[in-house]
Write an enzyme that holds these catalytic residues in place. Structure first.
Site, PDB file in Angstrom:
ATOM      1  N   ARG A   1      -6.285   1.738  -4.135  1.00 56.32           N
ATOM      2  CA  ARG A   1      -6.463   2.947  -4.942  1.00 56.32           C
ATOM      3  C   ARG A   1      -5.541   2.915  -6.153  1.00 56.32           C
ATOM      4  NH1 ARG A   1      -5.599   4.758   0.174  1.00 56.32           N
ATOM      5  NH2 ARG A   1      -3.590   5.648  -0.449  1.00 56.32           N
TER       6      ARG A   1
ATOM      7  N   LYS B   1     -11.718  -4.690  12.821  1.00 57.53           N
ATOM      8  CA  LYS B   1     -10.500  -4.845  13.634  1.00 57.53           C
ATOM      9  C   LYS B   1     -10.795  -5.247  15.074  1.00 57.53           C
ATOM     10  CE  LYS B   1      -7.356  -2.903  10.760  1.00 57.53           C
ATOM     11  NZ  LYS B   1      -6.014  -3.399  10.465  1.00 57.53           N
TER      12      LYS B   1
ATOM     13  N   GLU C   1      -1.118  -8.059   1.486  1.00 62.58           N
ATOM     14  CA  GLU C   1       0.031  -7.719   0.657  1.00 62.58           C
ATOM     15  C   GLU C   1       0.685  -8.963   0.065  1.00 62.58           C
ATOM     16  OE1 GLU C   1       2.498  -4.445   2.804  1.00 62.58           O
ATOM     17  OE2 GLU C   1       1.288  -5.472   4.317  1.00 62.58           O
TER      18      GLU C   1
ATOM     19  N   ARG D   1     -10.826  -7.951   6.170  1.00 63.35           N
ATOM     20  CA  ARG D   1     -10.630  -6.955   5.119  1.00 63.35           C
ATOM     21  C   ARG D   1     -11.927  -6.599   4.396  1.00 63.35           C
ATOM     22  NH1 ARG D   1      -6.000  -4.694   6.709  1.00 63.35           N
ATOM     23  NH2 ARG D   1      -4.289  -6.189   6.818  1.00 63.35           N
TER      24      ARG D   1
ATOM     25  N   GLU E   1      -2.172  -8.889  10.864  1.00 59.98           N
ATOM     26  CA  GLU E   1      -1.265  -7.754  10.807  1.00 59.98           C
ATOM     27  C   GLU E   1      -0.165  -7.998  11.820  1.00 59.98           C
ATOM     28  OE1 GLU E   1      -3.957  -4.102   9.061  1.00 59.98           O
ATOM     29  OE2 GLU E   1      -3.460  -4.095  11.208  1.00 59.98           O
TER      30      GLU E   1
ATOM     31  N   GLN F   1     -13.864  -4.384   6.774  1.00 60.69           N
ATOM     32  CA  GLN F   1     -13.133  -3.121   6.844  1.00 60.69           C
ATOM     33  C   GLN F   1     -13.351  -2.279   5.580  1.00 60.69           C
ATOM     34  OE1 GLN F   1      -8.905  -3.666   7.205  1.00 60.69           O
ATOM     35  NE2 GLN F   1      -8.457  -1.488   7.338  1.00 60.69           N
TER      36      GLN F   1
ATOM     37  N   THR G   1       1.033  -2.458  10.884  1.00 59.13           N
ATOM     38  CA  THR G   1       1.637  -3.574  10.162  1.00 59.13           C
ATOM     39  C   THR G   1       3.078  -3.276   9.774  1.00 59.13           C
ATOM     40  OG1 THR G   1      -0.538  -4.082   9.261  1.00 59.13           O
ATOM     41  CG2 THR G   1       1.347  -5.113   8.191  1.00 59.13           C
TER      42      THR G   1
ATOM     43  N   ASP H   1      -3.744   1.828  17.664  1.00 60.23           N
ATOM     44  CA  ASP H   1      -2.990   1.180  16.589  1.00 60.23           C
ATOM     45  C   ASP H   1      -2.552   2.234  15.581  1.00 60.23           C
ATOM     46  OD1 ASP H   1      -1.844  -0.963  15.265  1.00 60.23           O
ATOM     47  OD2 ASP H   1      -3.604  -1.338  14.035  1.00 60.23           O
TER      48      ASP H   1
ATOM     49  N   GLU I   1       2.663  -6.929  14.009  1.00 58.98           N
ATOM     50  CA  GLU I   1       2.992  -5.633  14.578  1.00 58.98           C
ATOM     51  C   GLU I   1       3.842  -5.790  15.831  1.00 58.98           C
ATOM     52  OE1 GLU I   1      -0.267  -2.924  14.959  1.00 58.98           O
ATOM     53  OE2 GLU I   1      -1.433  -3.864  13.354  1.00 58.98           O
TER      54      GLU I   1
ATOM     55  N   THR J   1      -7.446  -8.849  19.053  1.00 56.26           N
ATOM     56  CA  THR J   1      -6.058  -8.419  18.869  1.00 56.26           C
ATOM     57  C   THR J   1      -5.216  -9.274  19.809  1.00 56.26           C
ATOM     58  OG1 THR J   1      -6.689  -6.132  18.351  1.00 56.26           O
ATOM     59  CG2 THR J   1      -4.413  -6.523  19.059  1.00 56.26           C
TER      60      THR J   1
ATOM     61  N   HIS K   1       4.169  -0.709   3.900  1.00 55.23           N
ATOM     62  CA  HIS K   1       2.813  -1.246   4.047  1.00 55.23           C
ATOM     63  C   HIS K   1       1.777  -0.250   3.534  1.00 55.23           C
ATOM     64  CE1 HIS K   1      -0.727  -3.172   5.713  1.00 55.23           C
ATOM     65  NE2 HIS K   1      -1.003  -2.079   6.412  1.00 55.23           N
TER      66      HIS K   1
ATOM     67  N   ASP L   1      -2.808  -7.990  14.962  1.00 58.47           N
ATOM     68  CA  ASP L   1      -4.075  -7.257  14.922  1.00 58.47           C
ATOM     69  C   ASP L   1      -4.918  -7.834  13.787  1.00 58.47           C
ATOM     70  OD1 ASP L   1      -5.835  -5.369  15.913  1.00 58.47           O
ATOM     71  OD2 ASP L   1      -5.177  -3.830  14.515  1.00 58.47           O
TER      72      ASP L   1
END
Length: 398
Positions: free
Chosen positions: A132, A241, A346, A225, A187, A228, A332, A116, A189, A245, A123, A221
């Site tokens: 962050r 993850k 998001e 969170r 996600e 993760q 993503t 992946d 994708e 999938t 993204h 996927d």
């Protein structure tokens, strides 16, 4: 024009012809292609001498056929187009058409390895701002190479397979706790399926992308969170993850997307020589994400910073071999606007801005929620090509 009833003007006309594996009644799994609302039984077509593929179309997965390579893929596609457009073949082919509503679709290929990537600048910037705040949204290496990680091939499942809410360690104010994920996400994708392998110790050039990649699938996927967030430093995604999938049941051949290739975004700074693809082409795929039947986002794949050819070149630049059935996903897909993002992280900005759905609001996925991802691409002469949908429903943790 095709003689198959209802196929002309649909997004599954003869310009598409995606491959899948189906079960009809009590019969064994069989390879087929979709034409309109029918599946053409390719095992039966090869057994009848209508198509020649060295027996590969009589197998229960696409792997043997994908391993034959591009000349054979092209020859079979041309022959299928002839069979489905020339009325002279109708009497022989029509008995091999099975209504789509009568079949059960299976995982179309045996997954060898799964990789992946993280190739959407929008993204990556959004996630950087959420996780962050006050720091540069992109890390220093992001514009120099396609970031990726190895996933778990054994938990790749076909569209429609329910997804059990995963359990794991989650961060908390007093330290980690164990339990069901409370921040379960998607996600959206696009995945690329490798047909032709490569030897260990060699590398695949950006120019050889189409010689190795058989086709395209849609990918969800699923991502926990909270799991993760606790585990990913310093080595990246793992249990957050690897629980599931989902991929679409139909593999759209690259030839069906010939009219969808477009120049990709300008890359600055200039990329390393092995990543320099000339022309620099991405795909104009338009994704749609539905949450419990309501469309909540329309991610544009054309905005992806790293192209599929660059991803494949980077995947093998260290000499890693390709195997038939390898799947690598784009990461993503998100555009510059909130209504174009490919994750609920998001869409709800880390859960701070809930989304209104019929009957309530959501931040992350609740048990019983269903997510469906679809996509279209421009085809020849103004036609539209549809990629097979990928859908899944969340079951409670065990």
């Amino acid at each position: 024009m095709t003689w198959v009833t209802g196929a002309d003007g649909s997004a599954y006309g003869v310009t598409n012809l995606p491959y899948g594996v189906f079960v009809h009644g009590e019969r064994e799994p069989r390879i087929g292609v979709r034409i309109g609302d029918f599946v053409l039984d390719l095992a039966g077509a090869e057994a009848a001498g209508l198509v020649l593929a060295a027996g590969a179309l009589g197998r229960p997965t696409l792997n043997a056929f994908m391993a034959l390579g591009r000349p054979q893929w092209t020859a079979v596609r041309q022959r299928l187009t002839e069979l489905l457009t020339d009325p002279a073949h109708r009497a022989a082919v029509e008995p091999l058409l099975v209504p789509l509503g009568e079949v059960r679709l299976l995982l179309p290929f045996e997954v060898a390895d799964y990789v992946d990537f993280y190739s959407s600048e929008h993204h990556a910037a959004n996630v950087g701002q959420i996780f962050r705040p006050g720091q540069p949204p992109l890390l220093p290496n992001w514009r120099h190479l396609p970031i990726g990680y190895h996933g778990r091939a054994g938990t790749v499942v076909v569209s429609g397979t329910p997804v059990t809410r995963p359990c794991g360690q989650r961060p908390g104010p007093e330290g980690p706790t164990y339990g069901p994920s409370a921040r379960l996400d998607i996600e959206a994708e696009v995945g690329f399926v490798v047909g032709v392998p490569s030897p260990l110790g060699s590398r695949v050039s950006v120019d050889d992308f189409a010689d190795h990649v058989f086709g395209v699938v849609l990918v969800n996927d699923w991502s926990a969170r909270d799991i993760q967030a606790w585990e990913y430093q310093p080595l990246g995604p793992f249990l957050g993850k690897s629980f599931a999938t989902s991929v679409s049941a139909w593999v759209t051949p690259l030839d069906a997307l010939a009219d969808a290739f477009r120049p990709g975004p300008e890359q600055d700074p200039p990329v390393a020589d092995y990543l320099r693809d000339v022309p620099h082409l991405g795909l104009d795929l338009r994704l749609q994400v539905e949450w419990n039947g309501e469309r909540v986002s329309e991610p544009p794949f054309a905005t992806m910073y790293w192209t599929p050819a660059q991803q494949l070149a980077h995947l093998t630049v260290n000499g890693a071999s390709l195997r038939t059935g390898d799947l690598y996903a784009s990461g993503t897909v998100s555009g510059p606007e909130r209504g174009q993002v490919g994750s609920f992280l998001e869409l709800t900005w880390g859960g701070a801005e809930p989304v209104k759905l019929d009957g309530g609001t959501r931040t992350f996925l609740e048990d019983g929620d269903t997510v469906t991802i679809t996509a279209t691409a421009p085809g020849p002469d103004g036609t539209t090509v549809a990629l097979g949908e990928v859908t899944g429903t969340i079951l409670p943790a065990r």
